[in-house]
Motif scaffolding. Structure first.
Motif, PDB file in Angstrom:
ATOM      1  N   ALA A  31      30.832 -18.425  15.982  1.00  9.28           N
ATOM      2  CA  ALA A  31      31.093 -17.753  14.702  1.00  9.28           C
ATOM      3  C   ALA A  31      31.312 -18.790  13.596  1.00  9.28           C
ATOM      4  O   ALA A  31      30.835 -18.615  12.466  1.00  9.28           O
ATOM      5  CB  ALA A  31      32.306 -16.832  14.823  1.00  9.28           C
ATOM      6  N   PHE A  32      32.018 -19.867  13.923  1.00 11.91           N
ATOM      7  CA  PHE A  32      32.233 -20.951  12.964  1.00 11.91           C
ATOM      8  C   PHE A  32      30.902 -21.588  12.572  1.00 11.91           C
ATOM      9  O   PHE A  32      30.633 -21.826  11.394  1.00 11.91           O
ATOM     10  CB  PHE A  32      33.167 -22.002  13.572  1.00 11.91           C
ATOM     11  CG  PHE A  32      33.239 -23.275  12.779  1.00 11.91           C
ATOM     12  CD1 PHE A  32      33.925 -23.327  11.574  1.00 11.91           C
ATOM     13  CD2 PHE A  32      32.625 -24.431  13.240  1.00 11.91           C
ATOM     14  CE1 PHE A  32      33.995 -24.499  10.837  1.00 11.91           C
ATOM     15  CE2 PHE A  32      32.690 -25.612  12.518  1.00 11.91           C
ATOM     16  CZ  PHE A  32      33.381 -25.646  11.310  1.00 11.91           C
ATOM     17  N   VAL A  46      38.096 -20.541   7.353  1.00  6.91           N
ATOM     18  CA  VAL A  46      37.405 -19.924   8.488  1.00  6.91           C
ATOM     19  C   VAL A  46      38.431 -19.598   9.574  1.00  6.91           C
ATOM     20  O   VAL A  46      38.988 -20.502  10.200  1.00  6.91           O
ATOM     21  CB  VAL A  46      36.291 -20.850   9.034  1.00  6.91           C
ATOM     22  CG1 VAL A  46      35.586 -20.191  10.203  1.00  6.91           C
ATOM     23  CG2 VAL A  46      35.294 -21.201   7.928  1.00  6.91           C
ATOM     24  N   HIS A  87      29.107 -19.386  10.179  1.00  5.24           N
ATOM     25  CA  HIS A  87      29.841 -18.989   8.966  1.00  5.24           C
ATOM     26  C   HIS A  87      29.170 -19.609   7.731  1.00  5.24           C
ATOM     27  O   HIS A  87      28.838 -20.793   7.729  1.00  5.24           O
ATOM     28  CB  HIS A  87      31.297 -19.452   9.073  1.00  5.24           C
ATOM     29  CG  HIS A  87      32.192 -18.830   8.065  1.00  5.24           C
ATOM     30  ND1 HIS A  87      32.214 -19.217   6.749  1.00  5.24           N
ATOM     31  CD2 HIS A  87      33.098 -17.825   8.192  1.00  5.24           C
ATOM     32  CE1 HIS A  87      33.099 -18.499   6.089  1.00  5.24           C
ATOM     33  NE2 HIS A  87      33.646 -17.635   6.953  1.00  5.24           N
ATOM     34  N   SER A 134      38.187 -18.422  12.545  1.00  9.27           N
ATOM     35  CA  SER A 134      37.900 -18.713  13.959  1.00  9.27           C
ATOM     36  C   SER A 134      38.338 -20.113  14.381  1.00  9.27           C
ATOM     37  O   SER A 134      38.442 -20.394  15.570  1.00  9.27           O
ATOM     38  CB  SER A 134      36.412 -18.507  14.267  1.00  9.27           C
ATOM     39  OG  SER A 134      35.623 -19.427  13.546  1.00  9.27           O
TER      40      SER A 134
END
Length: 134
Positions: A98-99, A60, A102, A62
């Motif tokens: 965003a994480f 990931v 995800h 971010s």
């Protein structure tokens, strides 16, 4: 001065930290931290969970940084059963969000949740008091 909603949005979403080092003024982007303090269930192989977390954060973009550790010094009455601390750093709250959304995080959360006996989560913007040496 006319302030458009777009300008207000930019001001709200860009957090800056002002730091004075050696009489010089420095600006840096504020970071956002995801702190997890956890006690795993006794039957859990903690190393497997940590390997899963390491894999997750490597996938990931971010996630800016990830560190973790197992407590080895605190007295039990102060530790209250918690054994591990996990810290993820993000460039912004938007990157943290965003994480959270995800698909790899959503999938791993099920595995992680099943391994937990007790947990404390804190998510916060960083206030820098003493920046790392340059």
């Amino acid at each position: 001065m006319c302030v458009t909603p777009h300008i207000v949005y930019i001001y709200i979403h860009i957090l800056l930290v002002v730091v004075v080092i050696g009489g010089r003024l420095w600006w840096q982007m504020a970071e956002f931290v995801h702190l997890v303090v956890v006690k795993f269930k006794e039957e859990v192989v903690v190393e497997d969970v940590i390997k899963g977390l390491e894999k997750l954060v490597s996938e990931v973009d971010s996630v800016k940084s990830f560190v973790w550790g197992k407590d080895i010094e605190s007295m039990e009455m102060l530790r209250q059963g918690f054994t591990h601390a996990l810290v993820m750093t993000f460039s912004s709250k938007d990157d943290f969000n965003a994480f959270q959304a995800h698909p790899n995080h959503v999938e791993f959360s099920t595995t992680f949740s099943a391994a937990i006996d007790k947990i404390v989560l804190l998510d916060f913007p960083v206030v820098t008091v003493k920046p790392p040496p340059t």
